[in-house]
Design a protein around this motif. Structure first.
Motif, PDB file in Angstrom:
ATOM      1  N   PRO A 111     -37.306  28.567 -64.617  1.00 10.76           N
ATOM      2  CA  PRO A 111     -38.606  28.176 -65.176  1.00 10.76           C
ATOM      3  C   PRO A 111     -39.762  28.689 -64.322  1.00 10.76           C
ATOM      4  CG  PRO A 111     -37.463  26.291 -64.219  1.00 10.76           C
ATOM      5  CD  PRO A 111     -36.481  27.418 -64.234  1.00 10.76           C
ATOM      6  N   ASP A 112     -39.479  29.016 -63.054  1.00 19.91           N
ATOM      7  CA  ASP A 112     -40.520  29.560 -62.168  1.00 19.91           C
ATOM      8  C   ASP A 112     -41.020  30.926 -62.647  1.00 19.91           C
ATOM      9  OD1 ASP A 112     -37.710  30.135 -61.348  1.00 19.91           O
ATOM     10  OD2 ASP A 112     -38.722  31.587 -60.045  1.00 19.91           O
ATOM     11  N   PRO A 118     -45.080  22.926 -60.671  1.00 17.86           N
ATOM     12  CA  PRO A 118     -43.786  22.243 -60.788  1.00 17.86           C
ATOM     13  C   PRO A 118     -43.664  21.365 -62.035  1.00 17.86           C
ATOM     14  CG  PRO A 118     -44.624  22.057 -58.551  1.00 17.86           C
ATOM     15  CD  PRO A 118     -45.711  22.700 -59.361  1.00 17.86           C
ATOM     16  N   ALA A 119     -44.764  20.700 -62.421  1.00 12.47           N
ATOM     17  CA  ALA A 119     -44.701  19.842 -63.626  1.00 12.47           C
ATOM     18  C   ALA A 119     -44.478  20.707 -64.869  1.00 12.47           C
ATOM     19  CB  ALA A 119     -45.986  19.026 -63.761  1.00 12.47           C
ATOM     20  N   ALA A 120     -45.149  21.864 -64.899  1.00 10.97           N
ATOM     21  CA  ALA A 120     -44.970  22.767 -66.041  1.00 10.97           C
ATOM     22  C   ALA A 120     -43.537  23.305 -66.052  1.00 10.97           C
ATOM     23  CB  ALA A 120     -45.975  23.914 -65.961  1.00 10.97           C
ATOM     24  N   GLN A 121     -43.004  23.569 -64.875  1.00 13.32           N
ATOM     25  CA  GLN A 121     -41.610  24.056 -64.802  1.00 13.32           C
ATOM     26  C   GLN A 121     -40.645  23.011 -65.351  1.00 13.32           C
ATOM     27  OE1 GLN A 121     -40.660  25.452 -60.850  1.00 13.32           O
ATOM     28  NE2 GLN A 121     -42.384  26.870 -60.824  1.00 13.32           N
ATOM     29  N   GLN A 122     -40.914  21.729 -65.006  1.00 15.92           N
ATOM     30  CA  GLN A 122     -40.091  20.626 -65.557  1.00 15.92           C
ATOM     31  C   GLN A 122     -40.119  20.628 -67.072  1.00 15.92           C
ATOM     32  OE1 GLN A 122     -37.970  19.157 -63.829  1.00 15.92           O
ATOM     33  NE2 GLN A 122     -38.558  17.017 -63.542  1.00 15.92           N
ATOM     34  N   ALA A 123     -41.331  20.793 -67.622  1.00 14.02           N
ATOM     35  CA  ALA A 123     -41.498  20.763 -69.083  1.00 14.02           C
ATOM     36  C   ALA A 123     -40.762  21.942 -69.718  1.00 14.02           C
ATOM     37  CB  ALA A 123     -42.983  20.787 -69.436  1.00 14.02           C
ATOM     38  N   ILE A 124     -40.840  23.102 -69.075  1.00 14.88           N
ATOM     39  CA  ILE A 124     -40.164  24.297 -69.616  1.00 14.88           C
ATOM     40  C   ILE A 124     -38.656  24.080 -69.610  1.00 14.88           C
ATOM     41  CG2 ILE A 124     -39.620  26.714 -69.097  1.00 14.88           C
ATOM     42  CD1 ILE A 124     -42.574  26.920 -68.102  1.00 14.88           C
ATOM     43  N   ARG A 125     -38.184  23.526 -68.502  1.00 15.66           N
ATOM     44  CA  ARG A 125     -36.743  23.267 -68.377  1.00 15.66           C
ATOM     45  C   ARG A 125     -36.287  22.297 -69.478  1.00 15.66           C
ATOM     46  NH1 ARG A 125     -32.806  21.153 -64.966  1.00 15.66           N
ATOM     47  NH2 ARG A 125     -31.509  22.818 -64.121  1.00 15.66           N
ATOM     48  N   ALA A 126     -37.114  21.271 -69.720  1.00  9.54           N
ATOM     49  CA  ALA A 126     -36.751  20.280 -70.743  1.00  9.54           C
ATOM     50  C   ALA A 126     -36.680  20.935 -72.125  1.00  9.54           C
ATOM     51  CB  ALA A 126     -37.762  19.131 -70.739  1.00  9.54           C
TER      52      ALA A 126
END
Ligand SMILES: N[C@@H](CCC(=O)N[C@@H](CS)C(=O)NCC(=O)O)C(=O)O
Length: 204
Positions: A111-112, A118-126
């Motif tokens: 996601p990086d 980091p919050a956006a990466q979490q959202a992308i991963r989800a």
């Protein structure tokens, strides 16, 4: 037959497709794990991506699909597809795997690459779960009912398919169990002699 080629790899990445094809074709190839040969890789491919193939006649080639098809074209042309229509289907499958399917997994694994925050990466991963399910459903529809991706004959796209099925299985075995054609293809590819030759103990 080439004297010796060099292939830069990362275990478990898309370079596995080329490692497997080289094993299937019995090609002499020196495998160099990127972490051990990073500086050498940077001299031939400044972006340091794998797979990167250097042939004995001085060709440096990147992109999994280009490498698979170069090796097939050079050493086993029937693996590109035995008729013009099958060659078109093989190109279609390779393009689909290299774009839609690869990009869905990239959301999950890297996601990086899409966001620094980091919050956006979490959202992308989800959101990657839904994307992966979507492309696996598309694959389940497109793939043949026979042993290999396009029918009864092994083609270059089976080797890229193997990587994607490995990634799906690594995330959650249920992703393949709920898609019976993909599950059967994964089992068939793991049973091929090249799989043990290429991955040995790693395959167990
Ligand atoms: N489109 C390229 C992707 C190349 C690529 O990004 N490879 C990944 C492994 S699947 C890689 O080298 N990752 C390490 C990095 O980017 O540093 C292909 O199909 O070969």
């Amino acid at each position: 037959m080439p004297t010796e080629m060099t292939l830069y790899t990362i275990n478990g990445s898309c370079s596995d497709a080329v490692v497997a094809l080289c094993a299937h074709l019995g090609l002499p190839v020196e495998l160099r794990e990127r972490r051990d040969h990073d500086a050498d890789l940077a001299t031939v491919n400044p972006s340091r991506t794998v797979p990167t193939l250097v042939t004995d006649d001085g060709l440096t080639l990147t992109e999994t699909t280009a490498i698979l098809n170069h090796l097939a074209r050079s050493f086993a042309a029937e693996m590109l597809g035995r008729t013009p229509a099958m060659r078109a289907r093989n190109d279609e499958m390779l393009s689909f795997l290299a774009t839609s399917v690869y990009n869905a997994f990239l959301l999950r694994f890297r996601p990086d690459r899409s966001a620094e925050d980091p919050a956006a990466q979490q959202a992308i991963r989800a959101m990657s779960d839904a994307e992966i399910a979507k492309v696996l459903d598309m694959l389940e529809t497109r793939i043949s009912n026979q042993t290999f991706a396009l029918g009864e004959n092994l083609t270059s796209s089976d080797f890229f398919l193997l990587v994607m099925l490995n990634w799906a299985d690594r995330i959650d075995g249920g992703l393949l169990r709920s898609r019976p054609k993909l599950a059967a293809h994964f089992e068939a590819l793991k049973e091929m002699p090249f799989h043990a030759r290429a991955f040995g103990a790693q395959a167990a």
